[in-house]
Every structure is written in structure tokens, then in C-alpha cells.
Design an enzyme around this catalytic site. Sequence first.
Site, mmCIF file in Angstrom:
data_model
loop_
_atom_site.group_PDB
_atom_site.id
_atom_site.type_symbol
_atom_site.label_atom_id
_atom_site.label_comp_id
_atom_site.label_asym_id
_atom_site.label_seq_id
_atom_site.Cartn_x
_atom_site.Cartn_y
_atom_site.Cartn_z
ATOM 1 N N GLN A 92 -21.649 -9.018 -0.165
ATOM 2 C CA GLN A 92 -22.832 -8.619 -0.929
ATOM 3 C C GLN A 92 -23.690 -7.610 -0.161
ATOM 4 O OE1 GLN A 92 -25.878 -11.582 -1.505
ATOM 5 N NE2 GLN A 92 -26.721 -10.580 -3.312
ATOM 6 N N ASP A 96 -13.020 -5.572 6.969
ATOM 7 C CA ASP A 96 -13.094 -6.882 6.326
ATOM 8 C C ASP A 96 -11.724 -7.530 6.447
ATOM 9 O OD1 ASP A 96 -15.409 -7.932 4.025
ATOM 10 O OD2 ASP A 96 -13.546 -9.057 4.253
ATOM 11 N N ILE A 97 -11.691 -8.827 6.186
ATOM 12 C CA ILE A 97 -10.424 -9.553 6.344
ATOM 13 C C ILE A 97 -9.396 -9.152 5.289
ATOM 14 C CG2 ILE A 97 -11.114 -11.575 4.984
ATOM 15 C CD1 ILE A 97 -9.789 -13.132 7.522
ATOM 16 N N TYR A 136 -24.229 -24.314 7.286
ATOM 17 C CA TYR A 136 -24.599 -22.906 7.355
ATOM 18 C C TYR A 136 -25.879 -22.732 8.188
ATOM 19 C CZ TYR A 136 -26.078 -18.325 5.534
ATOM 20 O OH TYR A 136 -26.487 -17.031 5.402
ATOM 21 N N LYS A 195 -26.465 -20.818 11.739
ATOM 22 C CA LYS A 195 -27.427 -19.726 11.895
ATOM 23 C C LYS A 195 -28.431 -20.046 13.002
ATOM 24 C CE LYS A 195 -25.980 -16.684 8.918
ATOM 25 N NZ LYS A 195 -25.331 -15.465 9.453
HETATM 26 N N1 SER Z 1 -28.603 -16.597 0.406
HETATM 27 C C1 SER Z 1 -27.976 -17.457 1.346
HETATM 28 C C2 SER Z 1 -27.405 -18.662 0.701
HETATM 29 O O1 SER Z 1 -27.867 -19.035 -0.350
HETATM 30 C C3 SER Z 1 -28.951 -17.894 2.380
HETATM 31 O O2 SER Z 1 -28.867 -17.073 3.481
HETATM 32 O O3 SER Z 1 -26.532 -19.258 1.256
#
Ligand code: SER
Length: 310
Positions: A14, A36-37, A141, A145
Site C-alpha cells: 500500500q 518485493d518478494i 504486530y 513494531k
Molecule cells: N494500519 C495498520 C494496521 O491496521 C496499522 O499500522 O495494521
Amino acid sequence: MSTETILIMGANGQIGLELAENLRGIYGENNVISADIKDLKNPAGIYEQLDVMDKDRMYEVIKKYKVTQVYLLAALLSATAEQKPKSAWNLNMEGLFNVLDAAKDGIIKKVYWPSSIAVFGPTTPMENTPQYTVMEPNTIYGISKQAGERFCEYYHQKYGVDVRSIRYPGLIGYKSAPGGGTTDYAVHIYHEALKTGTYECFLSEHTALPMMYMPDAIRATIELMDAPAEKVKIRSSYNLGGISFDPSQIAAEIKKHIPDFTITYKPDFRQAIADSWPKSIEDTRAREDWGWNPKYDLASMTQDMLDNLK
Ligand code: SER
């Protein structure tokens, strides 16, 4: 002639697609390499197939083009990462280590790595979340991060690596599709509004989240990367505010253009992820340190999204 050569990894995603287009405009077609992969048949510019977990291949590509800056965008986002925790952790961390090591080894000069509002968690103050606050992310996630931010700062302090980062809010744009995120509804809703006139939202009516229109996000990224090093005082990641709204508010805005538009709500597992994130973000450090100033609000973004998607 540009003295910079830029490698974008995760360039088919994106952010990558839009960023590559913008960077090619600034630095020239020959100075921006997309990777990219996936193997692409008809890439928009110079393109390399590359798995960010393959360090040797990454170094090979960097050396082949004498790359000076790397944007590492390859990652699994919040919703997908909850389904595949181990591979999300491996991809999100291993890719970052390989890029930070390339900078530490002196084969690249500058690194961009995106962080996210997902670094915050349920114990974080939810309104106007400050730069420095309680951070106890409870998604894979978010944990990746948060750990990544610590490593960025560590590599900067220990090895002088010039790494720069933004905690992106949910990103909304018409040029590329989001994938696997919790904020993706705010893109899908525009497509469905135009296509079918109705949208079933996977978050509840009053789930407010920080969001940003892609042109602002791309401009922020490039401005941060262009800022003199001494102005970039935060080497973990910068808060960036943007626009805060909930599904009912974006629906109301869309209704101003498409009066018959309807929305229904059917929250799924992504609701819990959204509930753990801030509703709005405070970003004075980005404004003070490198002059950040967003342009779009909900009304102007909606106008632009609908005009372009039509
Ligand atoms: N937009 C992302 C997500 O929803 C957050 O960094 O995972």
C-alpha cells in the site's frame, strides 16, 4: 544528477507503490529500485525480486545498484499477524535486522522503517496519545513494531546508524490497496460506497482511530528523510496525528456525496485490536523537530478519494 540511490523493499504494498512513484519523480527513474518478494511481469520501474529475510541477496542488490538509502516496508500487518504470529514476528524483525546491519556495515547511509500506532496498547492514554507514554502493545504486530523501535534507537546510539521512522496511523489512499490491517475498512468503505452504495463494517460504529490520507503520509515520510540529521532527534519513531474519526463519521461524510449510502456494523476479531489502539495522537515533536504540518481533514480527504475513485 541525483547522488542518492534508493531501494524500496515491500514496494508492491500500500505504501510502497505510492512512495516509489513519488521518489521516482524526485530522484529520477534510474535512482529508485523497487523490490518485493513477488516476481513482477511488468514493473513500473527498475525492479528486483527480493526476500528481505535473505541477507545475502539484500546485500547483493544494494551493491549492484550502489544503494545509499533503504526504505524497508515489507511486513505483515496487524490482522494478518494475529493469524500467523510466528511468521509475522520473523518477517517483521529479520528484515529490519538485515537493513540495520547493512547501515552498520556502512554499505548504505540512511534507513527508513515504518512503525505504527500499534506500538500502543490498552494501558496507553487513548486520547491525544503523547510521544512518550505507557506502551504495552498486545498484538504481535504491535510487539514487533515496539521491539523494532527499540532496535532502531539502539543502532543509532551504538553504531551511529541514520535511521528514521514514523508511527503511521491508518493510511487511506485510492492508488493502492491495503492488506491485512485493522484500519483497512476506511479504504474499503469508499470503494463499496461507489460500487454498491452500502458497506458492512468490521469495526463498531464508535471505534475512533487515528488515520491519515496517503498524500500527507508520503509527504511526511519524504520530509523526514530529507530533514538534516541533527533535526531528527527521535530515533525510535515519531508520533504523527492526522485525522481521527470513527466509522459513523466517515459514513456521514460519504453520505454528503452519496446520499443513499448505508452502513451496517458486524465487528469481528479486528474490533479487539482497534480497541487496544489510541483514538487520537499528539504529534508536537514531529511539528517542532522537522516542521510537520498535515493538509487533509476528513472532508477534503473524502472529496479527493471519491473524485479519484470515480
Ligand atoms: N494500519 C495498520 C494496521 O491496521 C496499522 O499500522 O495494521
